[in-house]
Design an enzyme around this catalytic site. Structure first.
Site, PDB file in Angstrom:
ATOM      1  N   HIS A  86      31.115  35.647  53.473  1.00  0.00           N
ATOM      2  CA  HIS A  86      30.760  36.923  53.996  1.00  0.00           C
ATOM      3  C   HIS A  86      30.043  37.477  52.744  1.00  0.00           C
ATOM      4  O   HIS A  86      29.821  37.181  51.527  1.00  0.00           O
ATOM      5  CB  HIS A  86      32.082  37.815  53.960  1.00  0.00           C
ATOM      6  CG  HIS A  86      32.779  37.487  55.165  1.00  0.00           C
ATOM      7  ND1 HIS A  86      33.690  36.361  55.087  1.00  0.00           N
ATOM      8  CD2 HIS A  86      32.748  37.955  56.592  1.00  0.00           C
ATOM      9  CE1 HIS A  86      34.454  36.358  56.021  1.00  0.00           C
ATOM     10  NE2 HIS A  86      33.919  37.371  57.002  1.00  0.00           N
ATOM     11  N   TYR A  88      29.913  40.353  51.299  1.00  0.00           N
ATOM     12  CA  TYR A  88      30.577  41.111  50.308  1.00  0.00           C
ATOM     13  C   TYR A  88      31.206  40.088  49.124  1.00  0.00           C
ATOM     14  O   TYR A  88      31.451  40.614  48.139  1.00  0.00           O
ATOM     15  CB  TYR A  88      31.547  41.888  50.718  1.00  0.00           C
ATOM     16  CG  TYR A  88      32.849  41.050  51.559  1.00  0.00           C
ATOM     17  CD1 TYR A  88      33.875  40.467  51.187  1.00  0.00           C
ATOM     18  CD2 TYR A  88      32.747  41.172  53.059  1.00  0.00           C
ATOM     19  CE1 TYR A  88      34.865  39.580  51.767  1.00  0.00           C
ATOM     20  CE2 TYR A  88      33.853  40.687  53.802  1.00  0.00           C
ATOM     21  CZ  TYR A  88      34.612  39.674  53.113  1.00  0.00           C
ATOM     22  OH  TYR A  88      35.655  38.923  53.943  1.00  0.00           O
ATOM     23  N   ALA A 116      36.798  38.808  63.827  1.00  0.00           N
ATOM     24  CA  ALA A 116      37.828  40.016  64.042  1.00  0.00           C
ATOM     25  C   ALA A 116      37.068  41.297  63.701  1.00  0.00           C
ATOM     26  O   ALA A 116      36.097  41.352  62.865  1.00  0.00           O
ATOM     27  CB  ALA A 116      39.114  39.629  63.029  1.00  0.00           C
ATOM     28  N   SER A 215      30.559  40.566  59.691  1.00  0.00           N
ATOM     29  CA  SER A 215      30.051  39.248  59.575  1.00  0.00           C
ATOM     30  C   SER A 215      28.917  39.236  60.782  1.00  0.00           C
ATOM     31  O   SER A 215      28.441  40.223  61.389  1.00  0.00           O
ATOM     32  CB  SER A 215      30.889  38.066  59.825  1.00  0.00           C
ATOM     33  OG  SER A 215      31.814  38.263  61.201  1.00  0.00           O
ATOM     34  N   ASN A 238      42.295  45.672  65.451  1.00  0.00           N
ATOM     35  CA  ASN A 238      42.629  46.837  64.960  1.00  0.00           C
ATOM     36  C   ASN A 238      41.869  47.970  65.623  1.00  0.00           C
ATOM     37  O   ASN A 238      40.434  47.864  66.135  1.00  0.00           O
ATOM     38  CB  ASN A 238      42.754  47.085  63.590  1.00  0.00           C
ATOM     39  CG  ASN A 238      41.335  46.996  63.006  1.00  0.00           C
ATOM     40  OD1 ASN A 238      41.023  45.895  62.733  1.00  0.00           O
ATOM     41  ND2 ASN A 238      40.825  47.882  62.572  1.00  0.00           N
ATOM     42  N   HIS A 250      44.120  44.027  55.407  1.00  0.00           N
ATOM     43  CA  HIS A 250      43.704  42.732  55.927  1.00  0.00           C
ATOM     44  C   HIS A 250      44.819  41.922  56.654  1.00  0.00           C
ATOM     45  O   HIS A 250      44.539  41.222  57.308  1.00  0.00           O
ATOM     46  CB  HIS A 250      43.138  42.122  54.598  1.00  0.00           C
ATOM     47  CG  HIS A 250      42.522  40.705  54.936  1.00  0.00           C
ATOM     48  ND1 HIS A 250      41.377  40.500  55.824  1.00  0.00           N
ATOM     49  CD2 HIS A 250      42.834  39.213  54.650  1.00  0.00           C
ATOM     50  CE1 HIS A 250      41.378  39.375  55.751  1.00  0.00           C
ATOM     51  NE2 HIS A 250      42.090  38.731  55.103  1.00  0.00           N
TER      52      HIS A 250
HETATM   53  N1  HPA Z   1      36.346  46.926  59.950  1.00  0.00           N
HETATM   54  C1  HPA Z   1      35.552  46.216  59.469  1.00  0.00           C
HETATM   55  N2  HPA Z   1      35.771  45.097  59.592  1.00  0.00           N
HETATM   56  C2  HPA Z   1      36.936  44.762  60.364  1.00  0.00           C
HETATM   57  C3  HPA Z   1      37.571  45.525  60.754  1.00  0.00           C
HETATM   58  C4  HPA Z   1      37.532  47.034  60.818  1.00  0.00           C
HETATM   59  O1  HPA Z   1      37.938  47.830  61.221  1.00  0.00           O
HETATM   60  N3  HPA Z   1      38.877  45.160  61.424  1.00  0.00           N
HETATM   61  C5  HPA Z   1      38.692  43.657  61.144  1.00  0.00           C
HETATM   62  N4  HPA Z   1      37.475  43.374  60.644  1.00  0.00           N
END
Ligand code: HPA
Length: 276
Positions: A86, A88, A116, A215, A238, A250
């Protein structure tokens, strides 16, 4: 003519992989964090660790262990990335997209991106899957900044249909066939690593975003630049910040993605079989 350093690095990565395998994939699959052990779905021919490729970006995040898995999904030759880096993590953005360009140069014509993501659309639920219809690139650095790699594509590539309509239709049909509930929407890449604030999420919703992550967009842009056909699915792990009373972490994001893994794997596998 001077050699483009980005292309030079890429060529040496290709050579390192080619010293280990002559496998030619048709479909490249990028596995998002926590999306299960997809390797079980693949008739594995060979694996190449990222660490064995000089100059290749290696992930620093737990749960993102890195290797290429070469093999077959049904009759379709694939290369699957277990782990991705990533922005970051501190890599140059041109390094973040080396894997995509590498898979293209190994022969992959199609890129299947998964991730995700946080649900920004208020009708989404944790555990939903979302077909990526389009993306917002304005919050991530553009991976094509710098001297253009003419060997791969043009300076100003068109992005009017990043996510291939035909591939997306196959995924929608497959979801229906296997009774997998599939949302559709716009994905936005933020740089991370901090999650968004509730005000960020409100802004994203106003802008037409349905899911947010860290990503995918830069990878899609690099892939489109070099002429790959792209499709993508987000696992809504989430609800994005402000939509649920719980703070984000995480571990929970990964656990929620793991829970959705079986239906996600089924959808990816049965769709890829039809990409032949
Ligand atoms: N924000 C950014 N990236 C993520 C999130 C989120 O809520 N959930 C999983 N990856």
């Amino acid at each position: 003519m001077s050699v483009n350093p980005i292309y030079e690095k890429l060529t040496s990565c290709v050579e390192a992989v080619r010293a280990r395998t002559d496998f030619v994939p048709k479909v490249a699959i990028v596995l998002g964090s926590g999306l299960g052990d997809y390797a079980k779905q693949i008739r594995v021919e060979t694996e190449v660790s990222y660490a064995d490729i000089p100059g290749f970006p290696v992930s620093t995040v737990p749960g993102h262990a890195g290797k290429f898995i070469f093999g077959y999904v049904g009759d379709v030759p694939v290369v699957c990335m277990k782990g991705r880096v990533h922005y970051y993590e501190g890599y140059a953005i041109s390094d973040v997209v080396i894997p995509i360009r590498l898979m293209k140069l190994l022969g992959a014509e199609i890129l299947f991106l998964t991730n995700a993501a946080g649900g920004v659309n208020t009708s989404f639920h944790a555990g939903d899957l979302m077909l990526i219809r389009d993306h917002i690139a304005a919050f991530a650095p553009n991976p094509l900044i710098g001297p253009n790699v003419d060997e791969l594509g043009t300076r100003f590539p068109d992005m009017s249909e990043v996510y291939d309509r035909k591939l997306s239709q196959i995924i929608l049909d497959t979801a229906q066939e296997y009774d997998v509930y599939l949302q559709e929407g716009v994905y936005t890449q933020m740089t991370g690593p901090s999650y968004e604030s509730p005000a960020d999420v409100k802004m994203l919703r106003v802008l037409g975003c349905d899911a947010v992550g860290m990503s995918t967009v830069v990878e899609a842009i690099a892939a489109r630049h070099c002429g790959m056909r792209i499709c993508g699915i987000s696992c809504i792990s989430n609800l994005a910040a402000g939509l649920s009373p719980n703070p984000l972490n995480h571990k929970e994001v990964q656990e929620a993605a793991d829970k959705a893994a079986p239906k996600f794997q089924k959808l990816v596998t049965e769709s890829v079989k039809k990409f032949a």
